[in-house]
Design a protein around this motif. Structure first.
Motif, PDB file in Angstrom:
ATOM      1  N   ILE A 282       0.834  -1.207   0.000  1.00 38.12           N
ATOM      2  CA  ILE A 282       0.000   0.000   0.000  1.00 38.12           C
ATOM      3  C   ILE A 282       0.865   1.251   0.000  1.00 38.12           C
ATOM      4  O   ILE A 282       0.667   2.180  -0.800  1.00 38.12           O
ATOM      5  N   GLN A 283       1.849   1.302   0.897  1.00 37.23           N
ATOM      6  CA  GLN A 283       2.669   2.505   1.042  1.00 37.23           C
ATOM      7  C   GLN A 283       3.494   2.787  -0.213  1.00 37.23           C
ATOM      8  O   GLN A 283       3.569   3.928  -0.676  1.00 37.23           O
ATOM      9  N   THR A 284       4.120   1.744  -0.747  1.00 40.48           N
ATOM     10  CA  THR A 284       4.985   1.944  -1.905  1.00 40.48           C
ATOM     11  C   THR A 284       4.191   2.388  -3.126  1.00 40.48           C
ATOM     12  O   THR A 284       4.599   3.298  -3.863  1.00 40.48           O
ATOM     13  N   LEU A 285       3.032   1.768  -3.349  1.00 46.80           N
ATOM     14  CA  LEU A 285       2.201   2.156  -4.483  1.00 46.80           C
ATOM     15  C   LEU A 285       1.737   3.601  -4.349  1.00 46.80           C
ATOM     16  O   LEU A 285       1.743   4.353  -5.333  1.00 46.80           O
ATOM     17  N   PHE A 286       1.357   3.999  -3.134  1.00 51.05           N
ATOM     18  CA  PHE A 286       0.905   5.376  -2.956  1.00 51.05           C
ATOM     19  C   PHE A 286       2.011   6.370  -3.283  1.00 51.05           C
ATOM     20  O   PHE A 286       1.768   7.376  -3.961  1.00 51.05           O
ATOM     21  N   ILE A 287       3.224   6.124  -2.821  1.00 44.60           N
ATOM     22  CA  ILE A 287       4.337   7.049  -3.084  1.00 44.60           C
ATOM     23  C   ILE A 287       4.652   7.108  -4.575  1.00 44.60           C
ATOM     24  O   ILE A 287       4.957   8.178  -5.116  1.00 44.60           O
ATOM     25  N   GLU A 288       4.564   5.970  -5.278  1.00 39.08           N
ATOM     26  CA  GLU A 288       4.774   5.987  -6.723  1.00 39.08           C
ATOM     27  C   GLU A 288       3.754   6.899  -7.412  1.00 39.08           C
ATOM     28  O   GLU A 288       4.116   7.737  -8.251  1.00 39.08           O
ATOM     29  N   LEU A 289       2.507   6.737  -7.062  1.00 32.46           N
ATOM     30  CA  LEU A 289       1.452   7.546  -7.674  1.00 32.46           C
ATOM     31  C   LEU A 289       1.542   9.007  -7.242  1.00 32.46           C
ATOM     32  O   LEU A 289       1.283   9.921  -8.034  1.00 32.46           O
ATOM     33  N   TYR A 290       1.913   9.216  -5.986  1.00 29.02           N
ATOM     34  CA  TYR A 290       2.008  10.578  -5.465  1.00 29.02           C
ATOM     35  C   TYR A 290       3.117  11.355  -6.163  1.00 29.02           C
ATOM     36  O   TYR A 290       2.953  12.541  -6.499  1.00 29.02           O
ATOM     37  N   ALA A 291       4.250  10.707  -6.398  1.00 21.79           N
ATOM     38  CA  ALA A 291       5.352  11.361  -7.112  1.00 21.79           C
ATOM     39  C   ALA A 291       4.911  11.738  -8.528  1.00 21.79           C
ATOM     40  O   ALA A 291       5.256  12.815  -9.033  1.00 21.79           O
ATOM     41  N   PHE A 292       4.134  10.861  -9.171  1.00 23.91           N
ATOM     42  CA  PHE A 292       3.626  11.166 -10.508  1.00 23.91           C
ATOM     43  C   PHE A 292       2.701  12.382 -10.468  1.00 23.91           C
ATOM     44  O   PHE A 292       2.780  13.262 -11.340  1.00 23.91           O
ATOM     45  N   VAL A 293       1.824  12.445  -9.473  1.00 24.96           N
ATOM     46  CA  VAL A 293       0.921  13.593  -9.337  1.00 24.96           C
ATOM     47  C   VAL A 293       1.718  14.882  -9.170  1.00 24.96           C
ATOM     48  O   VAL A 293       1.392  15.913  -9.768  1.00 24.96           O
ATOM     49  N   PHE A 415      13.297   8.938 -11.070  1.00 21.63           N
ATOM     50  CA  PHE A 415      12.391   9.633 -12.004  1.00 21.63           C
ATOM     51  C   PHE A 415      12.064  11.031 -11.504  1.00 21.63           C
ATOM     52  O   PHE A 415      12.072  12.003 -12.273  1.00 21.63           O
ATOM     53  N   PHE A 416      11.774  11.139 -10.215  1.00 20.55           N
ATOM     54  CA  PHE A 416      11.332  12.420  -9.667  1.00 20.55           C
ATOM     55  C   PHE A 416      12.433  13.474  -9.741  1.00 20.55           C
ATOM     56  O   PHE A 416      12.201  14.604 -10.181  1.00 20.55           O
TER      57      PHE A 416
END
Length: 453
Positions: A282-293, A415-416
């Motif tokens: 859960i945590q890792t997926l959220f950070i991946e998506l959050y960085a994209f946002v 990426f970020f």
């Protein structure tokens, strides 16, 4: 969790989107100097609110399920009673400091006195919202949040746009809308508290011991993201504060996603803590998506300043925003690490992190602002948050467990930061953002497929 997350996130989007009108209205109708005074008032308001809430929001979340079958309502009654006593003491202390020192000189007396009372109303609401959050009363939680911000927007439009009143009336509108929201929150939580028969029993002392270190967590956040405005007001001009604060407010828009996630995630985190694989995923997926946002948001910011000429007087602050977003990403990661420490009763460790990063933030702010003016403040926020994230990582590993997929997290950083480094070229930056989106779709296709179902 996805259902609750969507409710909280959508409500936070509505609250922030509605409340997002306010900085634009204030920035347009007031000068940079006047907007700086308002921002400084916000900074002190947040400072007072931290002392008034005294970490009880986190305590309610931590002990809610443990107290469910005991004297829960009396313990929560003790919390409300003790908090009122603290507010009286701190208010007297802050008022004395205002009249015997020159520290608050940039704020008019009327604004200072109003934010003392607003601070208490906000702390009372936050404690009440913690009750509703742990009971998963998302509809009531959303109602309080929306009523507060919508009434504030209406009053701001009336006082500023229609009548063209002075900056003091910005805080009068805050006072009115927070009073209305406090009455509503008291009505909602009245069944969860009652007058205690015994003042401060042993169980409450345990809650209090947990609350004291937790109070330092919002203080850390304040030092890292708000104290820069106060230091700037001492070393620069209120116009500098105004431009910097407007761009900072603009950069805070993506945090509605993090707040929605944290609100929905907290009950799940405490109930599923032993399921390490689930927490890590859960945590890792959220950070991946959050960085994209955040990367998409940078593209939006460049377009915004290029075509929205109403706020051209704040365009010099565009260079600050990438630093703000770096700090935002690091803050999201640190928050999750600190949640593990809080669960395992290692709140003293979070206090140690605060004791280290707090003074560092003040020193960095003073050093960088004195050398680089407003740009120095933005750099200070990013650097200090990187130190805080690093310390929270080390402590979470030592005292909890490593709840991250390290390979995926490193790729997020690559990426970020490559994107941030190339953000001055909007076309290259957009290409990097698209490549990152493709990477997420490929690497997380199984999880994202389950979400679609």
């Amino acid at each position: 969790m996805l259902k609750e997350f969507s409710k909280y996130t959508m409500s936070n989007i509505l609250v922030r989107a509605t409340g997002f009108i306010i900085p634009f209205v204030l920035a347009y109708y007031y000068t940079q100097e006047e907007y700086g005074v308002i921002s400084l008032g916000y900074a002190y308001l947040n400072f007072f609110s931290m002392f008034y809430a005294f970490g009880f929001c986190e305590s309610v979340q931590r002990f809610y399920y443990e107290l469910r079958d005991t004297d829960q309502r009396e313990i929560f009654g003790n919390i409300i009673l003790f908090d009122f006593f603290l507010v009286c003491c701190f208010s007297i202390l802050f008022t004395i400091l205002y009249f015997v020192s020159t520290f608050f000189d940039e704020l008019p007396k009327s604004i200072f006195l109003m934010i003392l009372f607003i601070g208490y109303l906000k702390s009372l609401q936050n404690i009440g919202l913690s009750f509703l959050q742990m009971e998963q009363k998302s509809s009531k939680y959303v109602t309080v949040s929306l009523i507060s911000v919508i009434s504030d927007v209406i009053l701001v439009i009336l006082f500023v746009v229609v009548i063209h009143l002075s900056v003091e009336f910005r805080f009068i509108s805050l006072l009115i809308c927070n009073f209305i929201s406090s009455i509503l929150i008291i009505f909602y939580i009245k069944n969860y508290i009652k007058k205690p028969k015994v003042l401060f029993p042993l169980k409450f002392i345990e809650v209090l011991k947990f609350a004291l270190p937790c109070m330092c967590l919002p203080i850390m956040s304040w030092l890292l993201t708000t104290s820069d405005k106060i230091v700037m007001s001492k070393l620069g001009t209120m116009s500098d504060v105004g431009i910097y604060s407007f761009c900072f407010s603009l950069a805070q828009l993506p945090t509605i996603i993090q707040q929605g996630f944290n609100t929905a995630y907290t009950p799940i985190f405490y109930s599923e803590y032993e399921n390490h694989k689930k927490i890590k995923s859960i945590q890792t997926l959220f950070i991946e998506l959050y960085a994209f946002v955040l990367m998409v948001f940078i593209i939006f910011i460049f377009i915004f300043f290029k075509y929205i000429y109403l706020f051209e007087k704040y365009a010099t602050g565009l260079v600050f925003i990438p630093y703000f977003l770096i700090a935002t990403l690091f803050s999201a990661i640190s928050t999750m690490n600190n949640s593990h420490l809080a669960y395992s009763y290692n709140t003293k460790i979070t206090l140690l992190i605060t004791a280290i990063t707090g003074p560092i933030s003040i020193l960095f702010n003073y050093f960088f602002i004195s050398k680089l003016q407003s740009m120095g403040a933005a750099i200070s926020v990013a650097v200090t948050m990187s130190i805080q994230m690093f310390l929270s990582f080390l402590c979470a590993i030592k005292f909890g467990y490593f709840a991250w997929n390290l390979k995926r997290l490193i790729l997020v950083f690559i990426f970020f930061f490559v994107g941030i480094f190339m953000s001055n070229n909007i076309y290259i930056f957009t290409g990097i953002t698209i490549i990152y989106a493709i990477y997420i779709l490929i690497s997380e296709k199984k999880i994202l497929g389950n979400l679609r179902k």
